[in-house]
Write an enzyme that holds these catalytic residues in place. Structure first.
Site, mmCIF file in Angstrom:
data_model
loop_
_atom_site.group_PDB
_atom_site.id
_atom_site.type_symbol
_atom_site.label_atom_id
_atom_site.label_comp_id
_atom_site.label_asym_id
_atom_site.label_seq_id
_atom_site.Cartn_x
_atom_site.Cartn_y
_atom_site.Cartn_z
ATOM 1 N N LYS A 293 0.835 -1.204 0.000
ATOM 2 C CA LYS A 293 0.000 0.000 0.000
ATOM 3 C C LYS A 293 0.872 1.257 0.000
ATOM 4 O O LYS A 293 0.675 2.159 -0.827
ATOM 5 C CB LYS A 293 -0.913 -0.015 1.230
ATOM 6 C CG LYS A 293 -1.993 1.053 1.198
ATOM 7 C CD LYS A 293 -2.725 1.135 2.526
ATOM 8 C CE LYS A 293 -3.651 -0.016 2.792
ATOM 9 N NZ LYS A 293 -4.985 0.172 2.202
ATOM 10 N N ARG B 150 -3.394 2.735 8.657
ATOM 11 C CA ARG B 150 -3.675 1.431 8.045
ATOM 12 C C ARG B 150 -2.430 0.577 7.951
ATOM 13 O O ARG B 150 -1.340 1.075 7.717
ATOM 14 C CB ARG B 150 -4.163 1.607 6.588
ATOM 15 C CG ARG B 150 -5.460 2.324 6.439
ATOM 16 C CD ARG B 150 -5.656 2.619 4.949
ATOM 17 N NE ARG B 150 -6.622 3.658 4.726
ATOM 18 C CZ ARG B 150 -7.893 3.434 4.376
ATOM 19 N NH1 ARG B 150 -8.318 2.218 4.199
ATOM 20 N NH2 ARG B 150 -8.700 4.440 4.198
ATOM 21 N N GLY C 298 -8.122 -7.396 4.577
ATOM 22 C CA GLY C 298 -8.966 -7.482 5.775
ATOM 23 C C GLY C 298 -8.351 -8.209 6.958
ATOM 24 O O GLY C 298 -9.001 -8.373 7.980
ATOM 25 N N MET D 148 -5.556 -7.453 8.743
ATOM 26 C CA MET D 148 -4.952 -6.634 9.802
ATOM 27 C C MET D 148 -5.828 -5.400 10.070
ATOM 28 O O MET D 148 -6.874 -5.235 9.469
ATOM 29 C CB MET D 148 -3.534 -6.240 9.388
ATOM 30 C CG MET D 148 -2.577 -7.414 9.436
ATOM 31 S SD MET D 148 -0.919 -6.940 9.016
ATOM 32 C CE MET D 148 -1.032 -6.612 7.292
ATOM 33 N N ARG E 77 -3.131 -1.366 -6.389
ATOM 34 C CA ARG E 77 -2.235 -2.527 -6.275
ATOM 35 C C ARG E 77 -2.537 -3.431 -7.458
ATOM 36 O O ARG E 77 -3.604 -3.316 -8.081
ATOM 37 C CB ARG E 77 -2.460 -3.265 -4.959
ATOM 38 C CG ARG E 77 -3.848 -3.794 -4.834
ATOM 39 C CD ARG E 77 -4.114 -4.420 -3.481
ATOM 40 N NE ARG E 77 -5.543 -4.688 -3.398
ATOM 41 C CZ ARG E 77 -6.202 -4.919 -2.295
ATOM 42 N NH1 ARG E 77 -5.576 -4.913 -1.153
ATOM 43 N NH2 ARG E 77 -7.482 -5.163 -2.291
ATOM 44 N N HIS F 184 -15.175 -9.051 0.717
ATOM 45 C CA HIS F 184 -14.192 -9.966 1.299
ATOM 46 C C HIS F 184 -14.317 -11.370 0.720
ATOM 47 O O HIS F 184 -13.332 -11.977 0.287
ATOM 48 C CB HIS F 184 -14.398 -10.002 2.819
ATOM 49 C CG HIS F 184 -13.468 -10.932 3.499
ATOM 50 N ND1 HIS F 184 -13.816 -12.230 3.799
ATOM 51 C CD2 HIS F 184 -12.195 -10.778 3.887
ATOM 52 C CE1 HIS F 184 -12.790 -12.816 4.357
ATOM 53 N NE2 HIS F 184 -11.797 -11.963 4.435
ATOM 54 N N SER G 41 17.789 -40.928 -9.859
ATOM 55 C CA SER G 41 16.487 -40.276 -9.726
ATOM 56 C C SER G 41 16.251 -40.071 -8.230
ATOM 57 O O SER G 41 16.329 -41.018 -7.444
ATOM 58 C CB SER G 41 15.399 -41.156 -10.335
ATOM 59 O OG SER G 41 14.150 -40.548 -10.125
ATOM 60 N N CYS H 39 11.779 -37.749 -8.748
ATOM 61 C CA CYS H 39 10.503 -38.436 -8.957
ATOM 62 C C CYS H 39 9.656 -38.476 -7.695
ATOM 63 O O CYS H 39 8.583 -39.056 -7.683
ATOM 64 C CB CYS H 39 10.726 -39.832 -9.526
ATOM 65 S SG CYS H 39 11.569 -40.922 -8.379
ATOM 66 N N TYR I 297 15.432 -33.334 -15.277
ATOM 67 C CA TYR I 297 13.975 -33.380 -15.376
ATOM 68 C C TYR I 297 13.330 -33.483 -13.995
ATOM 69 O O TYR I 297 14.003 -33.799 -13.005
ATOM 70 C CB TYR I 297 13.530 -34.570 -16.247
ATOM 71 C CG TYR I 297 13.795 -35.912 -15.640
ATOM 72 C CD1 TYR I 297 12.891 -36.502 -14.761
ATOM 73 C CD2 TYR I 297 14.962 -36.606 -15.938
ATOM 74 C CE1 TYR I 297 13.147 -37.736 -14.182
ATOM 75 C CE2 TYR I 297 15.228 -37.843 -15.370
ATOM 76 C CZ TYR I 297 14.317 -38.398 -14.487
ATOM 77 O OH TYR I 297 14.563 -39.607 -13.904
HETATM 78 C C1 PEP Z 1 10.331 -41.494 -3.232
HETATM 79 O O1 PEP Z 1 10.656 -42.083 -2.207
HETATM 80 O O2 PEP Z 1 10.441 -40.272 -3.387
HETATM 81 C C2 PEP Z 1 9.758 -42.235 -4.353
HETATM 82 C C3 PEP Z 1 9.464 -41.632 -5.468
HETATM 83 O O3 PEP Z 1 9.471 -43.533 -4.147
HETATM 84 P P1 PEP Z 1 8.189 -44.038 -3.357
HETATM 85 O O4 PEP Z 1 7.299 -42.861 -3.155
HETATM 86 O O5 PEP Z 1 7.567 -45.078 -4.196
HETATM 87 O O6 PEP Z 1 8.789 -44.570 -2.095
#
Ligand code: PEP
Ligand code: MG
Length: 922
Positions: free
Chosen positions: A41, A112, A121, A123, A362, A484, A810, A877, A897
């Site tokens: 603000k 304010r 709203g 604070m 804003r 709100h 991974s 993963c 990735y």
């Molecule tokens: C992990 O442990 O992050 C994984 C991908 O394997 P899982 O979730 O199958 O244990």
């Protein structure tokens, strides 16, 4: 002069001593870029003042003051309140030509809060400050409107009493003492509206309010304006740590360390008469993104009346008809602000005796749909470039495009059969259906029980925030698009229908009726709301996937017929141009893989083979294998599993074609796979041709106290190599078959739960031997890789060794978090909420990667791994692979990735692009 705080160490000494920034009178000390110091603000008031917009003069106490205040036991920097604030007020007095506390021409101010991120709203705010028994007379004379002056005073005493002196009950069930007095007075006078009070009545209310203050606090209401100001500043800084602000910060990832600024600004009055008014507007439609000026206003009202939703405001177009001059000024300001900020802005304005003042601007909050539309439109209007457009869309916002919509036929039928109850404002798009709850606590409890909930309120207030967060949708009887409920719902991405005035909600009875209809809806009844059209429909309506899903997954909608899909597609194609990270998916079924490909997945980062055994008879063969007492018994079971596995791998590899597929060897924590109930054990015993006692005892003998740290992952294949052998054989046989069919696949076989390089060596040996055998039998050879999960801290710290064997890594950040933090991934719910509340971990570490801890393990491993094996392929993963903040971390440390669940792939694509763009920005 106040001295600098520790937290402002990085600034130059001259700046570091500056706790107060002025704005107004055509100039300002600060600017829009100084949000961290001045709050949103304050920074924008400064910016507006410096580009020549009419801003009532004032000053900002910086967020450093707040930090100092909390770091020093709620004490202000030396001299700040005693010297610096009165000094700053003098500057304001000079610009406006009024004096604070002056009996004839008093300067009144608002006080304010204003944090770096908007917290609507949450604070405290105090208006009309500076009024007392003497100055009120001055205001009455100057304004020539005693009623107005006394009304301001009445409101001020109430607000001050509630907010600063703490008379407002924290419990919603208790009544506000000032409201009780107000209602009693109305009853005495036989009137209904506040506007019917005469001067004498208002005077009486003020004195009754003051008596109430004395009774409740033991002190008199402070008549000294400076004392009032000190109290108000304290309340504003104090409100940074009120309960609702803390909850809001948690929900919106706002760190407690940011603090709020405090803006002290000369008052302008929208309630001075019929040529005064106040309003809020968006420079574009915040719900649809359309390039139209969308706003609401009320004449003869103060700003809070519009925002609080207590009176339903008029549309801005009406102002055009009623006061073309002011409307044109606003329109000019709209264009000037958009060109200046290059974004859609949300503004607050006040008209005082026919003069327009800007009170706030804003960057406007918007629905996901509007965010995308505005980003695309602004790119087309050359206000921003493609990269900026991508940075304007939060990855999570894409979720809204993937949200369900109603089955149109069912909805049509519902409407034709008279179930359309009402139409309100389409405040937050999407379709939601659930059971009605009239109170936020009940809504929250019901959601915890697993119910789908629609929170129905006359109007919402910040206290309702938990219930709103828990609900599928929010329906309110009062309030406009900028009330709100509407603002917060949009920000949370909730379906919301607001301002549905025909609803009569009776909290006491737990029911609502609809004007002109005989229906009575009770708590627990089903209702359906369409936040895109504002329709409120009785009963349940089936929801359907969004248009994007209909185009890309169900293929029931032609892309040409879906502007929504076209926007999604444009953003996705831009994202793909800018991102460096590849996006894979975690999928173990062909249909999941197809969905992921449709969402743009470039491979499978994790195929959990144990998940392939959940269906049909397979689980029995897996159980037989686990329960077998010797290799011969296991091989019998494995022979049953081999054809299933081969077929599964064939199907999934075929769907993925030349995209990489990482197949992980079996990792079944035993407690997930063995039956526990007597009935199930009996059934299994029968299938296996064994006695109940035998199976029961065998299960008992396999019992582990810590199955997550037990016989799972590579430990299984090391203990029983024939399991790895069967799985590797299934993969290679499937791959060879595909090769003969002309599909060239390169499976990546991944070993789970490796902690020591020798575990990987042993596993890789079995895999390679199986490959050699299959290739010889089939007279066919396929390329393949053998790599490992890095999900055990020891593996992360010995990655240099492991990389000599592993062809890829991974990161299994689920287990790495579990083992790195020593917190069970299955049942940390007992204490994790407390941990988050206490800010030990700001976010759930199983959702957002704990970057300093687990992230560091990943980084060390990536560096050591690549040193041992240059160019080694690295990915994530764990569930973090779909979380934007974690994705950015993966980008920054140079992973190749991230892999996430199919429905998060679009989010990951955008997050990856934004990570690359943010890296360039530095
Ligand atoms: C992990 O442990 O992050 C994984 C991908 O394997 P899982 O979730 O199958 O244990
Ligand atoms: Mg794991």
């Amino acid at each position: 002069m106040a001295t600098k705080t520790e937290s402002s160490e990085q600034k130059s000494p001259a700046e570091a001593t500056k706790f107060i920034y002025h704005f107004g009178g055509g100039k300002a000390d600060g600017n829009a870029a100084m949000k961290n110091l001045l709050g949103g603000k304050g920074a924008n008031l400064a910016e507006m003042a410096s580009i020549g917009l009419p801003v009532p003069p004032g000053f900002t106490l910086t967020t450093d003051v707040c930090t100092y205040y909390y770091e020093n036991n709620q004490v202000y920097p030396e001299g700040l309140l005693e010297n610096d604030v009165p000094e700053a007020l003098k500057t304001v007095e000079e610009i406006v030509g009024k004096k604070f506390g002056d009996p004839k021409n008093p300067l009144l101010v608002s006080v304010r809060s204003g944090a770096r991120a908007s917290m609507p709203g949450m604070m405290d705010t105090i208006l009309n400050l500076g009024l007392n028994n003497i100055t009120v007379e001055g205001l009455a004379t100057r304004s020539n409107n005693p009623r107005f002056a006394w009304d301001c005073y009445r409101r001020f005493v109430q607000m001050y009493g509630d907010v600063v002196l703490g008379l407002k009950p924290t419990n919603k069930k208790e009544a506000d003492p000032f409201e009780v007095i107000l209602e009693a007075k109305k009853e005495e006078l036989g009137i209904e509206l506040d506007t019917e009070f005469k001067v004498e009545d208002l005077k009486d209310l003020v004195s009754r309010y003051k008596i109430a203050i004395k009774e409740k606090t033991g002190n008199d209401f402070p008549e000294d304006p400076y004392e009032q100001l000190k109290g108000a500043i304290g309340a504003v800084f104090g409100s940074w740590n009120n309960e609702r602000a803390i909850i809001y910060r948690k929900l919106n990832d706002i760190p407690a360390s940011w603090g709020t600024a405090c803006n002290v600004q000369s008052m302008v009055f929208g309630n001075m008469g019929e040529d005064s008014g106040t309003g809020v507007a968006f420079t574009r439609d915040a719900a649809t993104g359309d390039d139209i000026f969308y706003g609401e206003y009320l004449m003869n009202a103060q700003g809070e009346d519009v925002v609080a939703g207590t009176r339903t405001p008029l549309k801005l177009e009406q102002l055009k008809a009623e006061n073309a001059v002011i409307y044109q000024q606003l329109e000019d300001i709209r264009r000037k602000l958009e060109a200046h900020y290059r974004d859609m802005m949300d503004i607050e304005f006040t008209i005082e005796n026919g003069k327009l003042w800007m009170l706030q601007c804003r960057v406007g909050k918007r629905t996901a749909f509007a965010a995308i539309k505005i980003a695309l439109d602004m790119r087309d209007q050359e206000l921003i470039n493609e990269a900026e457009a991508l940075l304007r869309i939060e990855p999570e916002q894409l979720n809204q495009l993937l949200r369900p919509i109603f089955d149109l036929k069912e909805k049509q039928l519902a409407i034709e059969s008279g179930r359309l109850l009402a139409k309100g404002l389409n405040a937050g798009p999407g379709a939601a259906c659930g059971r009605i709850y009239f109170n936020a606590h009940d809504a929250e409890d019901a959601a915890k029980r697993g119910e789908e909930v629609i929170l129905v309120r006359i109007e919402t207030s910040p206290e309702d925030i938990r219930g709103m967060a828990a609900a599928e949708g929010i329906l309110t009887a009062r309030g406009g698009m900028t009330s709100h409920a509407a603002l917060v719902a949009r920000q949370m991405g909730k379906v919301c229908v607001a301002g549905c005035g025909v609803l009569h909600i009776d909290y006491q009875k737990g029911q609502m009726t609809v004007e002109g209809k005989s229906v009575v809806l009770k708590e627990g009844d089903y209702i359906s709301i369409d936040g895109s059209t504002g329709e409120v429909i009785q009963g349940e309506i089936t929801t359907k996937p969004s248009e994007v899903l209909q185009v890309i997954i169900e293929k029931t909608l032609d892309p040409k017929d879906s502007p929504i899909y076209q926007m999604y597609d444009r953003i996705m194609s831009w994202a793909d141009k800018h991102r460096r990270l590849k996006i894979r998916t975690n999928a173990d079924q062909p249909d999941q893989s197809e969905i992921a490909i449709a969402f743009g997945a470039e491979g499978i980062g994790l195929c959990r083979t144990e998940h392939m055994f959940f269906g049909g008879d397979r689980i029995d063969a897996v159980r037989e294998m686990i329960l077998a007492e010797d290799e011969a018994g296991r091989r019998v079971a494995l022979d049953k599993l081999l054809p299933y596995q081969r077929e599964d791998f064939y199907n999934i590899l075929k769907v993925m074609g030349d995209r990489p597929v990482t197949i992980r060897l079996l990792d079944p924590p035993l407690h997930e796979f063995l039956p526990h109930e007597e009935k199930e054990i009996r059934e299994l015993a029968e299938k296996l041709g064994k006695s109940y006692d035998y199976v029961h005892d065998r299960i008992e003998s396999l019992h582990e106290f810590n199955p997550m740290l037990g016989l799972r992952g590579c430990r299984l294949g090391i203990s029983y190599p024939e399991i790895t052998e069967m799985q590797a054989r299934a993969v290679f046989e499937a791959a060879c078959t595909l090769k003969t069919e002309g599909v060239d696949v390169t499976p990546e076989i991944m070993v789970p739960l490796v902690g020591h390089v020798k575990e990987l060596e042993l596993s890789a040996k079995v895999i390679n031997e199986a490959a050699a055998k299959v290739f010889e039998e089939k007279g066919c050879k396929v390329d393949y890789l053998v790599g490992t999960m890095i999900e055990v801290p020891r593996a992360a710290l010995t990655s240099g060794e492991i990389a000599k064997v592993a062809q890829f890594f991974s990161y299994g950040t689920n287990d790495l978090t579990q083992m790195g933090l020593g917190m069970s991934r299955d049942d940390s719910g007992q204490y994790l909420p407390t941990y988050q509340k206490l800010d030990i971990y700001e976010r759930n570490p199983f959702e957002a990667l704990d970057q300093p801890g687990v992230g560091r393990l990943v980084k060390i491993s990536a560096e050591d791994g690549r040193e041992a094996r240059p160019g080694m392929k690295l990915g994530v993963c764990g569930e973090h692979g779909g979380e934007p903040g974690s994705i950015r971390f993966c980008h920054n440390i140079g992973l190749d990735y991230v892999s996430c669940s199919p429905f998060r792939v679009p989010i990951a694509r955008l997050a990856a692009a934004r990570s690359a763009l943010l890296e360039v920005q530095g």
